[in-house]
Design an enzyme around this catalytic site. Structure first.
Site, PDB file in Angstrom:
ATOM      1  N   GLU A 249       2.297  -7.484  -3.872  1.00 59.40           N
ATOM      2  CA  GLU A 249       1.151  -6.605  -3.570  1.00 59.40           C
ATOM      3  C   GLU A 249       1.610  -5.713  -2.430  1.00 59.40           C
ATOM      4  O   GLU A 249       1.809  -6.173  -1.308  1.00 59.40           O
ATOM      5  CB  GLU A 249      -0.082  -7.432  -3.194  1.00 59.40           C
ATOM      6  CG  GLU A 249      -1.371  -6.629  -3.204  1.00 59.40           C
ATOM      7  CD  GLU A 249      -1.691  -6.020  -1.851  1.00 59.40           C
ATOM      8  OE1 GLU A 249      -1.472  -4.789  -1.702  1.00 59.40           O
ATOM      9  OE2 GLU A 249      -2.139  -6.736  -0.960  1.00 59.40           O
ATOM     10  N   CYS A 283      -4.899  -3.127   3.176  1.00 60.77           N
ATOM     11  CA  CYS A 283      -4.179  -2.647   1.990  1.00 60.77           C
ATOM     12  C   CYS A 283      -5.087  -1.849   1.068  1.00 60.77           C
ATOM     13  O   CYS A 283      -4.712  -0.783   0.587  1.00 60.77           O
ATOM     14  CB  CYS A 283      -3.576  -3.824   1.232  1.00 60.77           C
ATOM     15  SG  CYS A 283      -2.334  -4.742   2.154  1.00 60.77           S
TER      16      CYS A 283
END
Length: 479
Positions: A249, A283
């Site tokens: 990720e 994020c």
């Protein structure tokens, strides 16, 4: 605080340490070992025994141990939250929430694992398997390296460690050098709860020093990493020689698209929720504000007033919206990125400066266009709000998809057909309608498209990725 290798608190074999600083006060909190290659190899060797020992603990006993671990977090919640805040600079309120999220994630994976298994394949589906009973079992991969980032060091520890352990894998945890203490503390609690010392180990040190060794090791069966795209690509290359399972990720430059007719007060509230949280170090935080030109001026003025009212400062003050960035280096990087964007033609309507070493003003940038780096591959990990205008839905989608990343997104429109058009055409792992993309539940299949990474984290899918399927055939059992 020390590493945990094979159940023992361990210093680096050469005695070297890393300093852990409080980014809000710039005070030295503690030191942790800076692992040597020999230390890492010792953990890898121990994990080969740990994976067998932990695999042989039956599922209901593993679940009981992990639930005891959750109770230990709850027992130490206040002290733990202050530890997270001290080393990360996050507000105390958000640290309490993150610790509770960690508890919930472990509980959810425990419950999922109790209802997770293989399947019986269709009987007599082909002449060549007539009379055979075929079924599958889910078995652990072996050893999973969990590389945890600084921005959500507790929640993302849970998303990596919980599914690995509940399915019988051993884990080697590599925390961020900025936030190692909370990960060490959690690992201590795992051992206290009953996880064998060789099945849950933590090594501390710079990624440059030990990350490559872990990724290249044939003693690792899977790597789960949250971090930058550059590090993710390097990790995948390093693991490829052993065909190691790699789950990544990585970067994001997530858009929030606001159409004419949307509630502007709600749009601004979602903007702040998407970008001000954790000083913009998220994020899936909103990093590009794509606003229809007919409402852009009104939206920008409302956002400006909201930014002027944000309280930035002491993370322990319950009224603080966000505190410092994780380090002086991080704050300087954001300052340079803002100046670069201004140099490319953007206007800084508010903020734009670093102060008190690690703090950064909430910064509003207007006149941003699609050809600027900030609208494409430049991910700013800080409280920066760039506004980009559009006229049609097609233009908005083009701007949103211009970035090489595709983690999350949001769209606000009074027209559900328009919102659904955006949701289906945007290249992102998540699209939130009527809100920003800073959105995650423990069950969500979290991850993204393009350069954002590979794989998904979430209770609905991760157990599949942390196990392997074994086929068992009982030949000609039923004739």
């Amino acid at each position: 605080m020390k590493m945990l290798i094979n159940g023992k608190q361990t210093d680096a074999s050469d005695g070297k340490t890393l300093e852990v600083w409080n980014p809000a006060t710039m005070e030295l909190i503690d030191t942790v070992p800076s692992a040597t290659p020999q230390d890492v190899e010792a953990a890898l060797d121990a994990a080969q025994l740990g994976k067998k020992e932990w695999r042989d603990v039956v599922l209901f006993e593993r679940v009981a141990i992990l639930r005891k671990f959750v109770s230990l977090i709850d027992k130490n919640l206040d002290t733990f939250a202050k530890m997270i805040s001290a080393e990360s600079g996050k507000t105390l309120v958000s640290c309490i929430d993150e610790a509770k999220a960690c508890m919930g994630i472990f509980e959810s994976y425990c419950e999922k694992a109790k209802n997770y298994g293989g399947e019986t394949l269709p009987f007599n589906s082909e002449a060549r398997v007539k009379g055979d009973i075929i079924f599958t079992l889910k078995e652990p991969l072996g050893v999973v390296a969990c590389v945890v980032p600084f921005n959500y060091p507790v929640e993302l520890y849970a998303h990596k460690v919980a599914p690995a352990l509940v399915m019988g894998n051993a884990v080697i945890i590599k925390p961020s050098s900025d936030t190692p203490m909370c990960n060490i503390f959690l690992t201590q609690l795992l051992l206290e709860a009953g996880v064998p010392g060789a099945a849950a180990q933590i090594v501390t040190g710079s990624g440059a020093r030990i990350g490559k060794q872990i990724a290249e090791s044939p003693k690792i069966d899977a790597i789960s990493l949250t971090g930058s795209t550059a590090v993710g690509v390097e990790t995948m290359q390093n693991g490829a020689k052993n065909l190691t399972h790699v789950f990544l990720e990585l970067g994001g430059n997530d858009p929030l698209i606001v159409f004419e007719g949307a509630d502007l007060d709600q749009a601004v509230a979602e903007t702040l929720a998407g970008r001000a949280s954790n000083a913009g170090q998220t994020c899936c935080g909103t990093k590009r504000l794509i606003i229809q030109n007919s409402i852009k001026e009104a939206y920008t003025q409302k956002l400006l007033e909201a930014l002027k009212g944000l309280k930035v400062g002491d993370p322990l003050d319950p009224e603080t919206v966000y505190g410092p960035l994780i380090s002086e280096r991080a704050a300087k990087d954001v300052e340079q990125q803002v100046q670069k964007t201004i140099g490319q033609g953007a206007t800084c309507l508010y903020g734009g400066k670093r102060y008190d070493t690690t703090y950064f003003e909430p910064t509003l940038l207007t006149d941003v266009t699609m050809d600027m780096d900030i609208a494409g591959d430049m991910e700013i990990f800080g409280p920066v709000f760039p506004v980009i205008g559009f006229d049609t839905a097609e233009q908005a989608i083009e701007i949103a998809n211009h970035a090489p990343y595709g983690l999350s997104s949001g769209v606000m429109s009074p027209d559900i057909c328009t919102a659904l058009k955006v949701a289906t055409e945007i290249e992102a792992g998540t699209c939130v309608i009527n809100g920003c993309g800073n959105y995650r539940s423990s069950h969500l299949a979290f991850g993204g498209y393009k350069m954002t990474g590979i794989g998904r984290e979430g209770v609905t899918q991760t157990l599949d990725e942390y196990t392997q399927t074994k086929n068992i055939a009982l030949k000609q059992m039923l004739k």
